[in-house]
Design a protein around this motif. Structure first.
Motif, PDB file in Angstrom:
ATOM      1  N   GLU A 137       0.841  -1.195   0.000  1.00 14.75           N
ATOM      2  CA  GLU A 137       0.000   0.000   0.000  1.00 14.75           C
ATOM      3  C   GLU A 137       0.873   1.240   0.000  1.00 14.75           C
ATOM      4  OE1 GLU A 137      -1.980  -0.700   3.601  1.00 14.75           O
ATOM      5  OE2 GLU A 137      -3.071  -2.418   2.771  1.00 14.75           O
ATOM      6  N   GLY A 138       0.245   2.365  -0.073  1.00 14.12           N
ATOM      7  CA  GLY A 138       1.005   3.611   0.003  1.00 14.12           C
ATOM      8  C   GLY A 138       0.638   4.527  -1.133  1.00 14.12           C
ATOM      9  N   HIS A 139       1.101   5.763  -1.013  1.00 14.07           N
ATOM     10  CA  HIS A 139       0.813   6.765  -2.038  1.00 14.07           C
ATOM     11  C   HIS A 139       2.102   7.116  -2.740  1.00 14.07           C
ATOM     12  CE1 HIS A 139      -3.024   7.139  -0.130  1.00 14.07           C
ATOM     13  NE2 HIS A 139      -2.445   7.408   1.019  1.00 14.07           N
ATOM     14  N   ARG A 140       2.111   6.884  -4.024  1.00 19.73           N
ATOM     15  CA  ARG A 140       3.290   7.225  -4.790  1.00 19.73           C
ATOM     16  C   ARG A 140       3.266   8.725  -5.041  1.00 19.73           C
ATOM     17  NH1 ARG A 140       5.267   6.628 -10.300  1.00 19.73           N
ATOM     18  NH2 ARG A 140       3.256   6.022 -11.138  1.00 19.73           N
ATOM     19  N   HIS A 141       4.440   9.334  -4.948  1.00 20.19           N
ATOM     20  CA  HIS A 141       4.523  10.750  -5.270  1.00 20.19           C
ATOM     21  C   HIS A 141       4.233  10.944  -6.741  1.00 20.19           C
ATOM     22  CE1 HIS A 141       5.686  13.642  -2.252  1.00 20.19           C
ATOM     23  NE2 HIS A 141       6.434  12.741  -1.645  1.00 20.19           N
ATOM     24  N   ASN A 142       3.504  11.986  -7.066  1.00 17.21           N
ATOM     25  CA  ASN A 142       3.337  12.397  -8.455  1.00 17.21           C
ATOM     26  C   ASN A 142       4.739  12.653  -9.010  1.00 17.21           C
ATOM     27  OD1 ASN A 142       3.070  14.277 -10.667  1.00 17.21           O
ATOM     28  ND2 ASN A 142       0.929  14.479 -10.024  1.00 17.21           N
ATOM     29  N   PRO A 143       5.068  12.191 -10.234  1.00 17.18           N
ATOM     30  CA  PRO A 143       6.428  12.385 -10.749  1.00 17.18           C
ATOM     31  C   PRO A 143       6.910  13.836 -10.642  1.00 17.18           C
ATOM     32  CG  PRO A 143       5.214  10.959 -12.229  1.00 17.18           C
ATOM     33  CD  PRO A 143       4.242  11.396 -11.175  1.00 17.18           C
ATOM     34  N   ASP A 144       6.028  14.779 -10.891  1.00 17.05           N
ATOM     35  CA  ASP A 144       6.439  16.192 -10.850  1.00 17.05           C
ATOM     36  C   ASP A 144       6.740  16.677  -9.432  1.00 17.05           C
ATOM     37  OD1 ASP A 144       6.389  16.731 -13.573  1.00 17.05           O
ATOM     38  OD2 ASP A 144       4.214  17.016 -13.535  1.00 17.05           O
ATOM     39  N   ASP A 145       6.375  15.892  -8.434  1.00 11.89           N
ATOM     40  CA  ASP A 145       6.594  16.286  -7.039  1.00 11.89           C
ATOM     41  C   ASP A 145       7.875  15.681  -6.458  1.00 11.89           C
ATOM     42  OD1 ASP A 145       4.289  17.779  -6.982  1.00 11.89           O
ATOM     43  OD2 ASP A 145       3.071  16.199  -6.092  1.00 11.89           O
ATOM     44  N   LEU A 146       8.535  14.811  -7.199  1.00 14.20           N
ATOM     45  CA  LEU A 146       9.739  14.157  -6.669  1.00 14.20           C
ATOM     46  C   LEU A 146      10.838  15.186  -6.448  1.00 14.20           C
ATOM     47  CD1 LEU A 146       9.637  11.025  -8.992  1.00 14.20           C
ATOM     48  CD2 LEU A 146       9.290  11.027  -6.500  1.00 14.20           C
TER      49      LEU A 146
ATOM     50  N   ALA B  71      14.590   6.808  -1.940  1.00 13.28           N
ATOM     51  CA  ALA B  71      15.799   6.490  -2.699  1.00 13.28           C
ATOM     52  C   ALA B  71      16.879   7.460  -2.255  1.00 13.28           C
ATOM     53  CB  ALA B  71      15.534   6.645  -4.198  1.00 13.28           C
ATOM     54  N   ALA B  72      18.128   7.000  -2.244  1.00 14.40           N
ATOM     55  CA  ALA B  72      19.200   7.853  -1.728  1.00 14.40           C
ATOM     56  C   ALA B  72      20.556   7.470  -2.310  1.00 14.40           C
ATOM     57  CB  ALA B  72      19.249   7.746  -0.199  1.00 14.40           C
ATOM     58  N   PRO B  73      21.524   8.369  -2.162  1.00 11.32           N
ATOM     59  CA  PRO B  73      22.901   8.045  -2.541  1.00 11.32           C
ATOM     60  C   PRO B  73      23.625   7.415  -1.342  1.00 11.32           C
ATOM     61  CG  PRO B  73      22.740  10.371  -1.965  1.00 11.32           C
ATOM     62  CD  PRO B  73      21.380   9.776  -1.736  1.00 11.32           C
ATOM     63  N   ASP B  74      24.547   6.489  -1.591  1.00 14.28           N
ATOM     64  CA  ASP B  74      25.396   5.967  -0.513  1.00 14.28           C
ATOM     65  C   ASP B  74      26.277   7.070   0.030  1.00 14.28           C
ATOM     66  OD1 ASP B  74      24.726   3.316  -0.377  1.00 14.28           O
ATOM     67  OD2 ASP B  74      26.231   2.675  -1.849  1.00 14.28           O
TER      68      ASP B  74
ATOM     69  N   HIS C 141      17.543  12.234   0.880  1.00 11.90           N
ATOM     70  CA  HIS C 141      16.707  11.160   0.327  1.00 11.90           C
ATOM     71  C   HIS C 141      15.610  11.765  -0.539  1.00 11.90           C
ATOM     72  CE1 HIS C 141      14.374  12.547   3.790  1.00 11.90           C
ATOM     73  NE2 HIS C 141      13.318  12.089   3.153  1.00 11.90           N
ATOM     74  N   VAL C 142      15.103  10.964  -1.442  1.00 11.47           N
ATOM     75  CA  VAL C 142      13.936  11.343  -2.252  1.00 11.47           C
ATOM     76  C   VAL C 142      12.802  10.421  -1.836  1.00 11.47           C
ATOM     77  CG1 VAL C 142      12.962  11.492  -4.579  1.00 11.47           C
ATOM     78  CG2 VAL C 142      15.404  11.975  -4.212  1.00 11.47           C
ATOM     79  N   THR C 143      11.730  10.995  -1.310  1.00  9.84           N
ATOM     80  CA  THR C 143      10.588  10.161  -0.926  1.00  9.84           C
ATOM     81  C   THR C 143       9.882   9.670  -2.188  1.00  9.84           C
ATOM     82  OG1 THR C 143      10.278  11.320   1.158  1.00  9.84           O
ATOM     83  CG2 THR C 143       8.371  10.141   0.299  1.00  9.84           C
ATOM     84  N   LEU C 144       9.744   8.345  -2.288  1.00 12.34           N
ATOM     85  CA  LEU C 144       9.058   7.765  -3.448  1.00 12.34           C
ATOM     86  C   LEU C 144       7.614   7.408  -3.097  1.00 12.34           C
ATOM     87  CD1 LEU C 144      11.848   5.302  -4.712  1.00 12.34           C
ATOM     88  CD2 LEU C 144      11.378   7.618  -5.535  1.00 12.34           C
ATOM     89  N   TYR C 145       7.428   6.831  -1.894  1.00 13.18           N
ATOM     90  CA  TYR C 145       6.099   6.453  -1.409  1.00 13.18           C
ATOM     91  C   TYR C 145       5.918   6.928   0.018  1.00 13.18           C
ATOM     92  CZ  TYR C 145       4.763   3.041  -5.020  1.00 13.18           C
ATOM     93  OH  TYR C 145       4.384   2.426  -6.167  1.00 13.18           O
TER      94      TYR C 145
END
Ligand code: ATP
Ligand code: MG
Length: 179
Positions: free
Chosen positions: A31-40, A88-91, A123-127
């Protein structure tokens, strides 16, 4: 009731946005809400509600930032159970990114903001409201050339979803370009 919060962020190019969006789509964390691509986006500093006089002060802080452009390599995903955020994130956090967040935080103190005490975790929130998902390493990492940062707003109104808007952009410039 409508409220607006401001934050500094890195906003991806169309290509990087599409790659992040494809990653979110492929990850499907239950479950969860995916971010609208334009909101990433990648938040640098969260400000919250801002007064008119603070707004001018904030713009001045951003005007005075001197950080070189840099490359971010997004190469893994992860999950924060408490916030229920799949990201998602960079090491590796480039030193320029550390500096950008730190210099913004430092300057914003003079505009009446409490500096962030916690360590910066890019980080970039995806969900959002995601269920548990195992962290993964990307087969192909996403290369993000950060050449600017932005001041963005999120608008909250009752039951409708949060809307984001980029208000202003500032270029990151090499020292050599500025003489
Ligand atoms: P909502 O709060 O409506 O669920 P949102 O969290 O995306 O949506 P904001 O709370 O306005 O909207 O946050 C804007 C951005 O700043 C998001 O990337 C969010 O993760 C980040 N953010 C919010 N609060 C903080 C905080 N206290 N510290 C660091 N980043 C934050
Ligand atoms: Mg929030």
């Amino acid at each position: 009731m409508v409220s607006q919060r401001l934050f500094f962020a890195l906003w991806p190019s169309t290509r990087v946005r599409d790659e992040l969006s494809a990653l979110a789509q492929a990850s499907a964390p239950g479950e969860g809400h995916r971010h609208n691509p334009d909101d990433l986006h990648m938040t640098l500093v969260f400000l919250g509600q801002v007064t008119a006089s603070q707004f001018q002060c904030i713009e001045k802080v951003a005007d005075n930032i001197q950080v070189d452009p840099f490359e971010l390599t997004i190469n893994h995903t992860g999950f924060w159970p408490r916030q229920k955020i799949f990201w998602a994130a960079p090491d590796h956090t480039p030193v320029q990114l550390e500096r950008l967040a730190e210099h913004l935080n430092d300057g914003l103190r003079d505009c009446g903001f409490e500096p962030e005490q916690r360590a910066y975790k890019p980080h970039v929130t995806l969900y959002r409201k995601a269920r548990h998902v195992s962290p993964t390493r990307l087969a192909t990492s996403i290369s993000w050339q950060a050449r600017e940062f932005v001041l963005a707003s999120s608008t909250h109104s009752g039951s409708s979803a949060t809307r984001y808007q980029v208000l202003r952009r500032w270029a990151l410039e090499n020292d050599s370009n500025t003489g």
